[in-house]
Write a protein that holds these residues in place. Structure first.
Motif, mmCIF file in Angstrom:
data_model
loop_
_atom_site.group_PDB
_atom_site.id
_atom_site.type_symbol
_atom_site.label_atom_id
_atom_site.label_comp_id
_atom_site.label_asym_id
_atom_site.label_seq_id
_atom_site.Cartn_x
_atom_site.Cartn_y
_atom_site.Cartn_z
ATOM 1 N N UNK A 166 20.706 9.999 -29.449
ATOM 2 C CA UNK A 166 20.593 9.047 -28.338
ATOM 3 C C UNK A 166 19.146 8.933 -27.859
ATOM 4 N N UNK A 167 18.492 10.075 -27.680
ATOM 5 C CA UNK A 167 17.119 10.065 -27.184
ATOM 6 C C UNK A 167 16.177 9.333 -28.134
ATOM 7 N N UNK A 199 16.975 7.151 -30.489
ATOM 8 C CA UNK A 199 17.347 5.745 -30.658
ATOM 9 C C UNK A 199 16.864 4.900 -29.487
ATOM 10 N N UNK A 200 17.030 5.393 -28.268
ATOM 11 C CA UNK A 200 16.548 4.658 -27.087
ATOM 12 C C UNK A 200 15.034 4.498 -27.151
ATOM 13 N N UNK A 201 14.341 5.581 -27.499
ATOM 14 C CA UNK A 201 12.878 5.522 -27.609
ATOM 15 C C UNK A 201 12.458 4.495 -28.662
ATOM 16 N N UNK A 202 13.124 4.521 -29.820
ATOM 17 C CA UNK A 202 12.777 3.594 -30.896
ATOM 18 C C UNK A 202 13.025 2.145 -30.484
ATOM 19 N N UNK A 203 14.134 1.885 -29.798
ATOM 20 C CA UNK A 203 14.434 0.513 -29.367
ATOM 21 C C UNK A 203 13.386 0.003 -28.384
ATOM 22 N N UNK A 215 23.445 4.629 -29.893
ATOM 23 C CA UNK A 215 23.460 4.822 -28.437
ATOM 24 C C UNK A 215 24.877 4.692 -27.890
ATOM 25 N N UNK A 216 25.649 3.758 -28.442
ATOM 26 C CA UNK A 216 27.017 3.521 -27.974
ATOM 27 C C UNK A 216 28.001 4.587 -28.449
ATOM 28 N N UNK A 217 27.570 5.467 -29.342
ATOM 29 C CA UNK A 217 28.439 6.547 -29.799
ATOM 30 C C UNK A 217 29.213 6.252 -31.065
ATOM 31 N N UNK A 218 28.963 5.092 -31.686
ATOM 32 C CA UNK A 218 29.666 4.741 -32.913
ATOM 33 C C UNK A 218 29.123 5.506 -34.114
ATOM 34 N N UNK A 219 27.807 5.781 -34.093
ATOM 35 C CA UNK A 219 27.134 6.300 -35.269
ATOM 36 C C UNK A 219 26.175 7.425 -34.906
ATOM 37 N N UNK A 220 25.630 8.037 -35.950
ATOM 38 C CA UNK A 220 24.595 9.055 -35.830
ATOM 39 C C UNK A 220 23.398 8.605 -36.663
ATOM 40 N N UNK A 221 22.254 9.238 -36.472
ATOM 41 C CA UNK A 221 21.110 8.906 -37.313
ATOM 42 C C UNK A 221 21.380 9.287 -38.765
ATOM 43 N N UNK A 222 22.049 10.417 -38.986
ATOM 44 C CA UNK A 222 22.338 10.901 -40.333
ATOM 45 C C UNK A 222 23.822 11.213 -40.446
ATOM 46 N N UNK A 223 24.445 10.703 -41.501
ATOM 47 C CA UNK A 223 25.868 10.939 -41.700
ATOM 48 C C UNK A 223 26.367 10.142 -42.888
#
Length: 221
Positions: A27-28, A30-34, A132-140
């Motif tokens: 989350x941290x 992804x928000x920073x990247x956006x 961010x919405x909880x659907x996915x992860x960075x790696x998986x």
């Protein structure tokens, strides 16, 4: 470290705390990247609309997430606006190829801008919103279409794939998508290996391989 190592035992118990940290980190970052990429993302959106004015810049599609929950995945649109389904614009040969692997190496529906976005993996960036919405992860594991799950992951052990959040990048992508196919069984093997052996070390290795592939222009995400 190689991408395939001997199986780790009791991975779920051993790394339960890591999953909590991983979610916070996802989350941290992804928000920073956006936030940092927002001007660039606006330019990409504008370029997509100029290239094909008939549609918007963002494409959404239903995918299967953790525990089998359906969610809308977000991507930059890389296909023509009227490419609603594979059967409408593909030849019988192309449709046969698509149904084997759920992708085409040369897809006639892809726009000029879309080719660039796919080669560079930029089309995947809107999935940061899914993270961010909880659907996915960075790696998986790769987020699958419902029909992929029904046709390619029919065994009970294969459904372990749905026990983790799907990832923006993962083991299948960095192992080489053209070599790891459904037909060979290597794609299923790679995805299930990750689910059964995820760890901080493996995630870091996948991240390094992803960065290397993007820099080389292999489009690994």
């Amino acid at each position: 470290m190689g991408l395939y190592e001997p199986a780790i035992t009791n991975v779920e118990t051993r790394y339960r705390g890591y999953l909590c940290f991983k979610r916070f980190q996802d989350v941290a970052l992804s928000i920073l990247a956006l936030i940092v990429l927002s001007p660039f993302l606006l330019l990409i959106s504008l370029a997509i609309v100029i290239d094909d004015p008939k549609g918007g810049p963002i494409f959404s599609q239903t995918r299967v997430g953790k525990n089998g929950r359906l969610f809308p995945i977000y991507k930059f649109r890389t296909m023509k606006a009227d490419a609603k389904s594979p059967g409408g614009m593909l030849s019988p040969e192309e449709l046969f190829e698509y149904r084997k692997e759920f992708k085409l190496n040369q897809d006639p529906r892809v726009t000029r801008m879309g080719n660039f976005l796919r080669r560079s993996s930029i089309d995947e960036i809107p999935q940061l919103i899914n993270i961010v919405l909880g659907h996915m992860s960075l790696i998986g594991p790769r987020p699958l279409l419902p029909e992929e799950v029904q046709e390619k992951y029919t065994e009970p052990e294969q459904r372990l794939l749905l026990s983790l959040r799907p990832g923006l990048t993962g083991l299948w992508q960095v192992k080489g998508r053209s070599q790891c196919t459904y037909e060979s069984g290597e794609r299923q093997k790679a995805e299930l290996y990750y689910v059964q052996n995820y760890s901080p070390r493996l995630d870091f290795t996948i991240l390094l391989h992803t960065v290397r592939a993007i820099v080389k222009g292999d489009g690994a995400m």
